[in-house]
Design an enzyme around this catalytic site. Structure first.
Site, PDB file in Angstrom:
ATOM      1  N   GLU A   1       0.829  -1.212   0.000  1.00 54.40           N
ATOM      2  CA  GLU A   1       0.000   0.000   0.000  1.00 54.40           C
ATOM      3  C   GLU A   1       0.862   1.260   0.000  1.00 54.40           C
ATOM      4  OE1 GLU A   1      -2.582  -1.073  -1.082  1.00 54.40           O
ATOM      5  OE2 GLU A   1      -4.159  -0.714   0.385  1.00 54.40           O
TER       6      GLU A   1
ATOM      7  N   THR B   1      -5.157   6.863  -5.525  1.00 55.34           N
ATOM      8  CA  THR B   1      -5.306   7.132  -4.092  1.00 55.34           C
ATOM      9  C   THR B   1      -4.356   8.239  -3.654  1.00 55.34           C
ATOM     10  OG1 THR B   1      -6.010   4.869  -3.684  1.00 55.34           O
ATOM     11  CG2 THR B   1      -5.169   6.079  -1.791  1.00 55.34           C
TER      12      THR B   1
HETATM   13  N1  HSE Z   1      -8.204   4.940   3.447  1.00 63.29           N
HETATM   14  C1  HSE Z   1      -7.648   4.994   2.142  1.00 63.29           C
HETATM   15  C2  HSE Z   1      -8.023   6.327   1.512  1.00 63.29           C
HETATM   16  C3  HSE Z   1      -8.216   3.880   1.323  1.00 63.29           C
HETATM   17  O1  HSE Z   1      -9.200   6.659   1.543  1.00 63.29           O
HETATM   18  O2  HSE Z   1      -7.149   7.029   1.026  1.00 63.29           O
HETATM   19  C4  HSE Z   1      -7.729   3.837  -0.089  1.00 63.29           C
HETATM   20  O3  HSE Z   1      -8.398   2.792  -0.773  1.00 63.29           O
END
Ligand code: HSE
Length: 308
Positions: free
Chosen positions: A130, A183
């Protein structure tokens, strides 16, 4: 397949679930990637094949490779692994594409070595994937992908994952507009502070959602699907977001919001019939807008990554 090779299903996930930015997530039952992972004597991680999407095969540029390297660094193992990925979840979809690959890789490697690590440790390795994908090692997609069901990241340091039961009649409808939102980009536009007033509303909803899931109180779940922090900012990036949410609620959804960092939009419903109806009204909005989309209707996946 021999015992040195396994095939796994890696579930898609909805992170944030409106009120729980970076801490709440849920795994989907019928949407996900497939992966074949093979134990080999050659050290390191080799991504030997990727089908379905055009993604880098170089280990350090691929989330499965990076998560796998984090695993190998901690494992008492002299060899390596080969990975084949059949990517069904598009990157930049908001339903945990990178998390599925990262979680699937480390789960499969752990399985092939006789499960030396527990799931929380696997989450730590998968979070490195991630970090590559979004610049931040968030756990709200990889935790549900590995544990299944709903998960809460109670704390990041030390990592403390709490599993939360899924109500038996809960269905999730997703519309995935075929546009990509990275993201990392959608995190950059967020504010870094909130007021006390907003905080009070938000943690009231987080508590309400958790209580609703434990009590199987569908109305309470629905009332708690509110986001006063992230949704007002990110929704601007998603065509038709407000209309999709409005028609979903009118069609009987308990609540609706942005899935992860978008562009996918999710809705929770009680029962499959309502969830399908919600899918139809979501479609009608996107047909009018004229952007291609995919619709998914799924129960909650309660076991996380699993053998196929
Ligand atoms: N919590 C993260 C965001 C999840 O919203 O940036 C990304 O899938």
């Amino acid at each position: 397949m021999n015992q040195n090779e396994i095939k796994v299903f890696c579930p898609a996930t909805v992170a944030n679930i409106s009120c729980g930015f970076d801490v709440l997530g849920v795994a989907l039952d019928s949407v996900g990637d497939e992966m074949i992972v093979r134990k080999v004597s050659k050290k390191g991680i080799q991504i030997t094949k990727i089908s379905g999407q055009d993604l880098p095969k170089e280990t350090l540029n691929n989330v499965a490779g990076v998560a796998g390297n984090a695993f190998l660094l901690a494992a008492d193992y002299d060899g390596g692994f080969e990975i084949e990925i059949n990517k069904k979840i598009k990157p930049g979809s908001g339903i945990g594409s990178s998390a599925a690959s990262s979680a699937g890789a480390v789960w499969a490697m752990n399985h092939l070595l006789g499960n030396p690590f527990n799931k929380t440790e696997l989450v730590e390795f998968a979070m490195e994937g991630e970090r590559l994908a979004s610049d931040v090692a968030h756990a709200d997609n990889v935790a549900p992908a590995l544990f299944g069901g709903f998960t809460l990241v109670r704390s990041y340091n030390p990592l403390d994952i709490v599993t939360i039961p899924a109500p038996s009649e809960l269905y999730i409808t997703i519309i995935h507009p075929q546009i990509e939102i990275k993201t990392s980009d959608s995190r950059k536009i967020l504010k870094t502070t909130i007021s006390m007033e907003i905080g009070i509303k938000q943690w009231g909803n987080v508590g309400g959602l958790i209580a609703g899931l434990f009590k199987e109180d569908y109305e309470l779940i629905g009332r708690s699907l509110e986001d006063h922090i992230v949704e007002p900012i990110r929704s601007i990036l998603i065509p038709g977001f407000n209309e999709v949410k409005k028609v979903s609620l009118e069609a009987g959804a308990l609540g609706s919001g942005i899935s992860g960092s978008g562009p996918s939009i999710f809705a929770f419903s009680k029962g499959k019939e309502t969830a399908l109806k919600v899918g139809n009204v979501m479609k009608s909005i996107y047909d009018k807008i004229g952007i291609a989309y995919e619709i998914h209707v799924s129960k909650v996946n309660t076991e996380g990554v699993k053998l196929l």
